[in-house]
Design a protein around this motif. Structure first.
Motif, mmCIF file in Angstrom:
data_model
loop_
_atom_site.group_PDB
_atom_site.id
_atom_site.type_symbol
_atom_site.label_atom_id
_atom_site.label_comp_id
_atom_site.label_asym_id
_atom_site.label_seq_id
_atom_site.Cartn_x
_atom_site.Cartn_y
_atom_site.Cartn_z
ATOM 1 N N ALA A 79 0.838 -1.206 0.000
ATOM 2 C CA ALA A 79 0.000 0.000 0.000
ATOM 3 C C ALA A 79 0.869 1.251 0.000
ATOM 4 O O ALA A 79 0.591 2.229 -0.688
ATOM 5 C CB ALA A 79 -0.906 -0.010 1.214
ATOM 6 N N LEU A 80 1.936 1.194 0.786
ATOM 7 C CA LEU A 80 2.833 2.337 0.881
ATOM 8 C C LEU A 80 3.453 2.613 -0.492
ATOM 9 O O LEU A 80 3.497 3.743 -0.967
ATOM 10 C CB LEU A 80 3.916 2.045 1.920
ATOM 11 C CG LEU A 80 4.852 3.196 2.260
ATOM 12 C CD1 LEU A 80 4.056 4.361 2.818
ATOM 13 C CD2 LEU A 80 5.894 2.753 3.257
ATOM 14 N N LEU A 81 3.915 1.507 -1.136
ATOM 15 C CA LEU A 81 4.513 1.660 -2.464
ATOM 16 C C LEU A 81 3.482 2.173 -3.462
ATOM 17 O O LEU A 81 3.773 3.031 -4.290
ATOM 18 C CB LEU A 81 5.086 0.318 -2.945
ATOM 19 C CG LEU A 81 6.332 -0.140 -2.178
ATOM 20 C CD1 LEU A 81 6.726 -1.543 -2.598
ATOM 21 C CD2 LEU A 81 7.485 0.838 -2.420
ATOM 22 N N LEU A 82 2.279 1.623 -3.319
ATOM 23 C CA LEU A 82 1.203 2.030 -4.223
ATOM 24 C C LEU A 82 0.931 3.522 -4.094
ATOM 25 O O LEU A 82 0.825 4.243 -5.077
ATOM 26 C CB LEU A 82 -0.070 1.231 -3.907
ATOM 27 C CG LEU A 82 -1.262 1.507 -4.807
ATOM 28 C CD1 LEU A 82 -1.061 0.860 -6.160
ATOM 29 C CD2 LEU A 82 -2.548 0.983 -4.167
ATOM 30 N N SER A 83 0.846 3.976 -2.842
ATOM 31 C CA SER A 83 0.530 5.392 -2.669
ATOM 32 C C SER A 83 1.702 6.240 -3.156
ATOM 33 O O SER A 83 1.515 7.301 -3.750
ATOM 34 C CB SER A 83 0.184 5.706 -1.218
ATOM 35 O OG SER A 83 1.202 5.275 -0.367
ATOM 36 N N VAL B 70 1.895 9.610 5.777
ATOM 37 C CA VAL B 70 1.310 8.325 5.384
ATOM 38 C C VAL B 70 2.185 7.175 5.878
ATOM 39 O O VAL B 70 1.697 6.209 6.464
ATOM 40 C CB VAL B 70 1.123 8.263 3.849
ATOM 41 C CG1 VAL B 70 0.752 6.862 3.403
ATOM 42 C CG2 VAL B 70 0.045 9.241 3.415
ATOM 43 N N GLY B 71 3.501 7.314 5.691
ATOM 44 C CA GLY B 71 4.418 6.263 6.152
ATOM 45 C C GLY B 71 4.296 6.056 7.656
ATOM 46 O O GLY B 71 4.169 4.933 8.145
ATOM 47 N N ALA C 252 -8.516 4.294 -0.087
ATOM 48 C CA ALA C 252 -7.658 3.129 0.128
ATOM 49 C C ALA C 252 -6.936 3.227 1.465
ATOM 50 O O ALA C 252 -6.887 2.261 2.240
ATOM 51 C CB ALA C 252 -6.653 3.017 -1.016
ATOM 52 N N LEU C 253 -6.389 4.391 1.779
ATOM 53 C CA LEU C 253 -5.662 4.548 3.044
ATOM 54 C C LEU C 253 -6.597 4.351 4.231
ATOM 55 O O LEU C 253 -6.256 3.687 5.208
ATOM 56 C CB LEU C 253 -5.008 5.930 3.112
ATOM 57 C CG LEU C 253 -3.740 6.084 2.280
ATOM 58 C CD1 LEU C 253 -3.293 7.537 2.248
ATOM 59 C CD2 LEU C 253 -2.616 5.206 2.833
ATOM 60 N N MET C 254 -7.802 4.915 4.126
ATOM 61 C CA MET C 254 -8.740 4.803 5.235
ATOM 62 C C MET C 254 -9.140 3.350 5.463
ATOM 63 O O MET C 254 -9.244 2.896 6.594
ATOM 64 C CB MET C 254 -9.919 5.709 4.924
ATOM 65 C CG MET C 254 -11.259 5.203 5.221
ATOM 66 S SD MET C 254 -12.420 6.325 4.428
ATOM 67 C CE MET C 254 -13.441 5.141 3.625
ATOM 68 N N ILE C 255 -9.318 2.591 4.349
ATOM 69 C CA ILE C 255 -9.651 1.173 4.504
ATOM 70 C C ILE C 255 -8.511 0.446 5.235
ATOM 71 O O ILE C 255 -8.745 -0.351 6.144
ATOM 72 C CB ILE C 255 -9.917 0.520 3.124
ATOM 73 C CG1 ILE C 255 -11.235 1.042 2.546
ATOM 74 C CG2 ILE C 255 -9.958 -1.007 3.236
ATOM 75 C CD1 ILE C 255 -11.512 0.579 1.125
#
Lengths: 101, 555
Positions: free
Chosen positions: B8-12, B42-43, B189-192
């Protein structure tokens, strides 16, 4: 809670003291807050000129310190309530709980 | 789970890299410091989610962070939940536009808090477990009350989510030059991720971090503005009056709240609405006992009040330092409409001010904070919505035999579904006028959730019939009056005149709810009504003393 416990707590004078003191205190503070707020709202609705009155020679109007004061009062009222509730009222609650055991 | 988070981190990060490339195409200046600071946030928050995910073992951990949050932390988190991007950008924008009128809104948003403390918070903590429906349904019939409460909660949550999603999309478009849809999908996506893996524990810390960032950023801006005027408010106001087109009118109430009915109705919506917001009420179950619940409100009121004073200074700062500064003016718009419109509209006043006082670096910081603010608020909302679905509807209505594992599974599925719904609605509402959305959310919270919750704790004679009929009528009245009111009926549907003349329906819909609850309760002579009235005494003792209340988890 069993029926006997309910009766025991209900008839405990400390419980009655807690309930009457706290509801009087909580409602008094609520009414103070509501009255201050709705007085402010009524001034806006009916007498907006009052809040626009100058406080001195400059541009400062009386509405701004009043507005800021309402924010400060709201915070102060929460402080007053928490101080008494976390002290006096919680001590009474604890005594009621201890007597139940 | 670790791998998913990294992906997810890479995706964002990938999304941002793509955005950076497109940034040139969109002709938006690429703000490197904003992107770096946002990625740090975010990280960091994904790291917290990973940490929290390992600690979540039971439903109690998921819904309430095990009940072990302290009063101070919870006060900070409540402030984080409540100080949305809408209040930061919206209220400072309102002050920028109309001066004093912005303060009227701030005060309305704040004065609900003392009332919540005096009348609601400790009883709620003593009676409830995970959601406010636990309290409303304490001595009443589970199925109708939980269904009504879940409806009220989900409606409030979804409306609020739409406003946040659309706000995030527009903000990101403007600040980072990313396409609108990317921003909405990224937020969803982050909230999920935060909520499904980290539950209430991660959500709480995301909110605390965001509150600290927002309060420090706003403090810096306010100090920078005041220092410009030798810390003399009079000098600041004098300069503002001099440059603002409305002149001295910005120092007094203007036309924003004109007639008494609207003023009172807005006051009721803000005050009772706050006390009926599911994501706010849920926060009271994260602390150990009534003592900590009270402290939470004390700290929350302090932080929120301080924040509103800052937004007032920031709004005036923007009048002085942004207005008439050609750097921030929307020249294309000015050529057509005249005046001095700023880039991105009045809600960007605080963002432009951050550039005026702290340059590109601070603009980046405030932009990242504004985005973080949206993330924190949507996480809290989604968790509250998912709890209404899994705890109230699933575990207490549809499958009363549900195990804790099943309930948790449903809550995670509900989180993902709500996240996807929020993304879809966020995209669908991009070009819509969403001015009514938050108002409607507050109206529903004030007219359906609050009356039922309040009377269940205070009024012995409340029965299931009264609560169900009255709460539903309150909800229906709020929705119908908003649709027939000036914002939807005239501005959106294009009719000439509103059927219902007031913008805020709360005065009427709250009255309908209370009267109907009263009437259908006192006329209820059934056997169950008698039992419900008899059960009040035991409930009242628990709510007053905390005997039998939920404790905190040991771990």
């Amino acid at each position: 809670m069993t029926h006997e416990q309910v009766e025991q707590v209900k008839n405990n004078p400390k419980y009655q003291e807690l309930v009457s003191k706290r509801s009087r205190f909580a409602w008094t503070l609520s009414i103070i807050m509501l009255v201050i707020y709705y007085l402010f709202i009524m001034l806006i609705a009916f007498e907006p000129e009052f809040l626009g009155m100058k406080t001195g020679d400059g541009v400062m109007t009386i509405g701004i310190p009043i507005g800021i004061a309402i924010i400060v009062i709201a915070f102060a009222l929460t402080g007053i309530y928490v101080r008494r509730a976390n002290g006096e009222f919680d001590r009474l609650s604890q005594q009621i709980k201890d007597e139940l055991r | 789970m670790n791998r998913i988070l990294w992906m997810a981190l890479l995706l964002s990060a990938g999304l941002f890299a793509a955005g950076a490339l497109e940034g040139e195409v969109e002709k938006q200046p690429l703000n490197v410091s904003a992107i770096i600071m946002f990625l740090l946030f975010v990280g960091g928050t994904l790291g917290i989610t990973y940490w929290a995910a390992k600690r979540i073992k039971t439903a109690k951990d998921f819904y309430t962070a095990g009940g072990g949050i302290t009063g101070f932390q919870n006060g900070m988190a409540i402030a984080g939940d409540y100080m949305s991007a809408a209040s930061f950008l919206g209220i400072s924008g309102l002050v920028y536009l109309a001066g004093f009128d912005g303060l009227i809104y701030s005060i309305g948003f704040l004065v609900g808090w003392p009332i919540i403390l005096f009348l609601v918070s400790e009883r709620l903590r003593n009676l409830g477990k995970y959601t406010f429906a636990d309290v409303a349904a304490y001595r009443l019939k589970q199925t109708p009350i939980r269904t009504l409460a879940a409806f009220g909660s989900i409606a409030t949550v979804i409306l609020y989510l739409i406003a946040q999603m659309v706000g995030s999309g527009k903000l990101i478009q403007l600040l980072f030059g990313l396409p609108y849809e990317y921003a909405v999908v990224l937020v969803g996506a982050l909230m999920i991720l935060y909520v499904t893996f980290g539950g209430m524990l991660a959500t709480t810390w995301v909110q605390i971090i965001k509150a600290i960032l927002l309060l420090s950023g706003a403090t810096f801006m306010a100090i920078a503005v005041l220092s410009h005027f030798g810390f003399s408010p009079e000098a600041l106001f004098a300069k503002a009056v001099e440059v603002h087109e409305k002149g001295e009118a910005i120092m007094a109430p203007g036309g924003l709240v004109s007639d008494p009915i609207s003023a009172i109705s807005l006051g009721i919506a803000l005050m009772f609405g706050t006390a009926g917001l599911p994501h706010i009420l849920m926060r009271f179950f994260t602390v150990a006992d009534a003592k900590e619940a009270r402290k939470s409100v004390f700290f929350a009121t302090g932080f929120i009040g301080y924040f509103y004073i800052l937004t007032f200074i920031i709004g005036f700062g923007a009048i002085v330092m942004v207005l008439n500064n050609p750097q921030y003016l929307d020249l294309a718009k000015q050529a057509i409409e005249g005046g001095s419109p700023i880039i991105g509209g009045k809600n960007m006043a605080a963002i432009h001010l951050s550039h005026a006082v702290g340059g590109n670096f601070f603009l980046g910081f405030i932009s990242a904070v504004a985005f973080a603010t949206i993330l924190a608020v949507v996480s809290g909302l989604t968790l509250a919505g998912a709890s209404a679905i899994s705890h109230d509807l699933y575990a207490n209505v549809f499958n009363k035999e549900a195990t804790e594992a099943q309930e948790m599974r449903i809550s995670k599925i509900a989180t993902i579904v709500l996240g996807i719904v929020a993304i879809i609605l966020g995209i669908a509402f991009e070009k819509q006028n969403i001015a009514f959305v938050v108002g409607l959310a507050f109206a529903i919270a004030a007219s359906a959730n609050f009356p039922v919750l309040f009377l269940s704790m205070f009024w012995k004679k409340l029965t299931t019939r009264g609560a169900t009929i009255g709460g539903s009528l309150g909800l229906a009245t709020a929705v119908v009056l908003v649709v027939l009111g000036p914002i939807v009926w005239v501005d959106i549907l294009g009719n000439a005149e509103a059927v219902f003349p007031y913008k805020y329906p709360a005065l009427f819909s709250v009255t309908v709810a209370f009267v109907a609850i009263w009437f259908f309760s006192v006329t209820d002579k059934s056997q169950t009504a008698k039992e419900e009235i008899e059960a009040f005494e035991a409930q009242d003792i628990r709510s007053q003393t905390g005997i039998g209340a939920e404790g905190a988890s040991a771990h």
